[in-house]
Scaffold this motif. Structure first.
Motif, PDB file in Angstrom:
ATOM      1  N   LEU A 141     -33.075 -39.426 -44.653  1.00  0.00           N
ATOM      2  CA  LEU A 141     -34.202 -38.599 -45.076  1.00  0.00           C
ATOM      3  C   LEU A 141     -33.734 -37.183 -45.374  1.00  0.00           C
ATOM      4  O   LEU A 141     -34.100 -36.597 -46.393  1.00  0.00           O
ATOM      5  CB  LEU A 141     -35.296 -38.579 -43.999  1.00  0.00           C
ATOM      6  CG  LEU A 141     -36.487 -37.676 -44.276  1.00  0.00           C
ATOM      7  CD1 LEU A 141     -37.257 -38.165 -45.496  1.00  0.00           C
ATOM      8  CD2 LEU A 141     -37.399 -37.607 -43.063  1.00  0.00           C
ATOM      9  N   SER A 142     -32.898 -36.646 -44.505  1.00  0.00           N
ATOM     10  CA  SER A 142     -32.384 -35.290 -44.690  1.00  0.00           C
ATOM     11  C   SER A 142     -31.563 -35.176 -45.972  1.00  0.00           C
ATOM     12  O   SER A 142     -31.695 -34.209 -46.718  1.00  0.00           O
ATOM     13  CB  SER A 142     -31.535 -34.893 -43.483  1.00  0.00           C
ATOM     14  OG  SER A 142     -31.021 -33.597 -43.649  1.00  0.00           O
ATOM     15  N   ALA A 143     -30.736 -36.173 -46.229  1.00  0.00           N
ATOM     16  CA  ALA A 143     -29.874 -36.151 -47.412  1.00  0.00           C
ATOM     17  C   ALA A 143     -30.669 -36.301 -48.708  1.00  0.00           C
ATOM     18  O   ALA A 143     -30.355 -35.670 -49.712  1.00  0.00           O
ATOM     19  CB  ALA A 143     -28.826 -37.249 -47.311  1.00  0.00           C
ATOM     20  N   SER A 144     -31.699 -37.122 -48.676  1.00  0.00           N
ATOM     21  CA  SER A 144     -32.450 -37.390 -49.900  1.00  0.00           C
ATOM     22  C   SER A 144     -33.624 -36.436 -50.121  1.00  0.00           C
ATOM     23  O   SER A 144     -34.152 -36.350 -51.233  1.00  0.00           O
ATOM     24  CB  SER A 144     -32.956 -38.838 -49.906  1.00  0.00           C
ATOM     25  OG  SER A 144     -33.850 -39.053 -48.831  1.00  0.00           O
ATOM     26  N   ASN A 145     -34.046 -35.737 -49.077  1.00  0.00           N
ATOM     27  CA  ASN A 145     -35.204 -34.829 -49.179  1.00  0.00           C
ATOM     28  C   ASN A 145     -34.918 -33.526 -48.441  1.00  0.00           C
ATOM     29  O   ASN A 145     -35.326 -33.360 -47.281  1.00  0.00           O
ATOM     30  CB  ASN A 145     -36.454 -35.484 -48.582  1.00  0.00           C
ATOM     31  CG  ASN A 145     -36.865 -36.724 -49.333  1.00  0.00           C
ATOM     32  OD1 ASN A 145     -37.396 -36.652 -50.416  1.00  0.00           O
ATOM     33  ND2 ASN A 145     -36.596 -37.878 -48.751  1.00  0.00           N
ATOM     34  N   PRO A 146     -34.236 -32.591 -49.081  1.00  0.00           N
ATOM     35  CA  PRO A 146     -33.874 -31.333 -48.410  1.00  0.00           C
ATOM     36  C   PRO A 146     -35.070 -30.548 -47.856  1.00  0.00           C
ATOM     37  O   PRO A 146     -34.908 -29.773 -46.920  1.00  0.00           O
ATOM     38  CB  PRO A 146     -33.164 -30.533 -49.513  1.00  0.00           C
ATOM     39  CG  PRO A 146     -32.742 -31.535 -50.518  1.00  0.00           C
ATOM     40  CD  PRO A 146     -33.717 -32.668 -50.439  1.00  0.00           C
ATOM     41  N   GLN A 147     -36.255 -30.793 -48.401  1.00  0.00           N
ATOM     42  CA  GLN A 147     -37.433 -30.066 -47.909  1.00  0.00           C
ATOM     43  C   GLN A 147     -37.780 -30.441 -46.464  1.00  0.00           C
ATOM     44  O   GLN A 147     -38.524 -29.739 -45.795  1.00  0.00           O
ATOM     45  CB  GLN A 147     -38.653 -30.268 -48.824  1.00  0.00           C
ATOM     46  CG  GLN A 147     -39.278 -31.643 -48.768  1.00  0.00           C
ATOM     47  CD  GLN A 147     -38.757 -32.603 -49.819  1.00  0.00           C
ATOM     48  OE1 GLN A 147     -37.618 -32.505 -50.256  1.00  0.00           O
ATOM     49  NE2 GLN A 147     -39.582 -33.555 -50.223  1.00  0.00           N
ATOM     50  N   TYR A 148     -37.225 -31.559 -45.974  1.00  0.00           N
ATOM     51  CA  TYR A 148     -37.481 -31.986 -44.599  1.00  0.00           C
ATOM     52  C   TYR A 148     -36.370 -31.558 -43.640  1.00  0.00           C
ATOM     53  O   TYR A 148     -36.297 -32.032 -42.512  1.00  0.00           O
ATOM     54  CB  TYR A 148     -37.639 -33.510 -44.532  1.00  0.00           C
ATOM     55  CG  TYR A 148     -38.816 -34.028 -45.320  1.00  0.00           C
ATOM     56  CD1 TYR A 148     -40.062 -33.425 -45.246  1.00  0.00           C
ATOM     57  CD2 TYR A 148     -38.680 -35.141 -46.137  1.00  0.00           C
ATOM     58  CE1 TYR A 148     -41.136 -33.898 -45.969  1.00  0.00           C
ATOM     59  CE2 TYR A 148     -39.753 -35.634 -46.867  1.00  0.00           C
ATOM     60  CZ  TYR A 148     -40.975 -35.008 -46.771  1.00  0.00           C
ATOM     61  OH  TYR A 148     -42.033 -35.481 -47.486  1.00  0.00           O
ATOM     62  N   LYS A 149     -35.499 -30.652 -44.081  1.00  0.00           N
ATOM     63  CA  LYS A 149     -34.327 -30.264 -43.296  1.00  0.00           C
ATOM     64  C   LYS A 149     -34.710 -29.788 -41.889  1.00  0.00           C
ATOM     65  O   LYS A 149     -34.096 -30.191 -40.907  1.00  0.00           O
ATOM     66  CB  LYS A 149     -33.561 -29.175 -44.049  1.00  0.00           C
ATOM     67  CG  LYS A 149     -32.186 -28.959 -43.555  1.00  0.00           C
ATOM     68  CD  LYS A 149     -31.309 -30.078 -44.039  1.00  0.00           C
ATOM     69  CE  LYS A 149     -29.860 -29.699 -43.923  1.00  0.00           C
ATOM     70  NZ  LYS A 149     -28.990 -30.812 -44.216  1.00  0.00           N
ATOM     71  N   ARG A 150     -35.717 -28.952 -41.784  1.00  0.00           N
ATOM     72  CA  ARG A 150     -36.111 -28.431 -40.464  1.00  0.00           C
ATOM     73  C   ARG A 150     -36.630 -29.558 -39.566  1.00  0.00           C
ATOM     74  O   ARG A 150     -36.288 -29.649 -38.389  1.00  0.00           O
ATOM     75  CB  ARG A 150     -37.171 -27.347 -40.641  1.00  0.00           C
ATOM     76  CG  ARG A 150     -37.238 -26.404 -39.471  1.00  0.00           C
ATOM     77  CD  ARG A 150     -38.063 -25.204 -39.813  1.00  0.00           C
ATOM     78  NE  ARG A 150     -39.249 -25.260 -38.973  1.00  0.00           N
ATOM     79  CZ  ARG A 150     -40.347 -24.612 -39.202  1.00  0.00           C
ATOM     80  NH1 ARG A 150     -40.464 -23.858 -40.259  1.00  0.00           N
ATOM     81  NH2 ARG A 150     -41.352 -24.700 -38.393  1.00  0.00           N
ATOM     82  N   PHE A 151     -37.445 -30.419 -40.152  1.00  0.00           N
ATOM     83  CA  PHE A 151     -37.983 -31.567 -39.424  1.00  0.00           C
ATOM     84  C   PHE A 151     -36.854 -32.475 -38.947  1.00  0.00           C
ATOM     85  O   PHE A 151     -36.785 -32.846 -37.773  1.00  0.00           O
ATOM     86  CB  PHE A 151     -38.947 -32.345 -40.331  1.00  0.00           C
ATOM     87  CG  PHE A 151     -39.290 -33.718 -39.836  1.00  0.00           C
ATOM     88  CD1 PHE A 151     -40.164 -33.895 -38.780  1.00  0.00           C
ATOM     89  CD2 PHE A 151     -38.725 -34.842 -40.423  1.00  0.00           C
ATOM     90  CE1 PHE A 151     -40.473 -35.163 -38.316  1.00  0.00           C
ATOM     91  CE2 PHE A 151     -39.035 -36.114 -39.973  1.00  0.00           C
ATOM     92  CZ  PHE A 151     -39.911 -36.271 -38.918  1.00  0.00           C
ATOM     93  N   THR A 152     -35.941 -32.828 -39.862  1.00  0.00           N
ATOM     94  CA  THR A 152     -34.872 -33.761 -39.500  1.00  0.00           C
ATOM     95  C   THR A 152     -33.910 -33.138 -38.494  1.00  0.00           C
ATOM     96  O   THR A 152     -33.394 -33.837 -37.625  1.00  0.00           O
ATOM     97  CB  THR A 152     -34.096 -34.250 -40.744  1.00  0.00           C
ATOM     98  OG1 THR A 152     -33.576 -33.138 -41.462  1.00  0.00           O
ATOM     99  CG2 THR A 152     -34.985 -35.084 -41.644  1.00  0.00           C
ATOM    100  N   HIS A 153     -33.700 -31.840 -38.576  1.00  0.00           N
ATOM    101  CA  HIS A 153     -32.822 -31.171 -37.605  1.00  0.00           C
ATOM    102  C   HIS A 153     -33.392 -31.324 -36.193  1.00  0.00           C
ATOM    103  O   HIS A 153     -32.649 -31.622 -35.250  1.00  0.00           O
ATOM    104  CB  HIS A 153     -32.650 -29.692 -37.965  1.00  0.00           C
ATOM    105  CG  HIS A 153     -31.818 -28.948 -36.978  1.00  0.00           C
ATOM    106  ND1 HIS A 153     -30.448 -29.088 -36.915  1.00  0.00           N
ATOM    107  CD2 HIS A 153     -32.166 -28.089 -35.995  1.00  0.00           C
ATOM    108  CE1 HIS A 153     -29.986 -28.329 -35.933  1.00  0.00           C
ATOM    109  NE2 HIS A 153     -31.008 -27.715 -35.363  1.00  0.00           N
TER     110      HIS A 153
END
Length: 75
Positions: free
Chosen positions: A29-41
């Motif tokens: 998800l993080s790799a394919s959708n950078p807008q979710y970076k904070r969530f995935t972190h």
């Protein structure tokens, strides 16, 4: 946060203590959708620490947030 269906899937993995698959899906998800970076972190930090209860709590909070923004169908 991520879409509701994905949140539900991640929550199910957390409830089953399937940390490896949870990490893999979150990394994808993080790799394919950078807008979710904070969530995935946040998710990845908890998975690396094997904090499944905290993961479940966090995912429940995200689900409640997403659910509260869904249209009710009442106009």
């Amino acid at each position: 946060p991520a879409p509701k269906a994905l949140l539900e899937q991640l929550l199910e993995l957390a409830q089953r203590d399937n940390i490896v698959l949870l990490q893999e899906q979150t990394e994808q998800l993080s790799a394919s959708n950078p807008q979710y970076k904070r969530f995935t972190h946040s998710i990845l930090t908890l998975t690396q620490q094997f904090q499944t209860e905290e993961l479940e709590t966090l995912l429940h909070q995200y689900l409640q947030h997403v659910s509260s923004k869904e249209p009710t169908g009442v106009e």
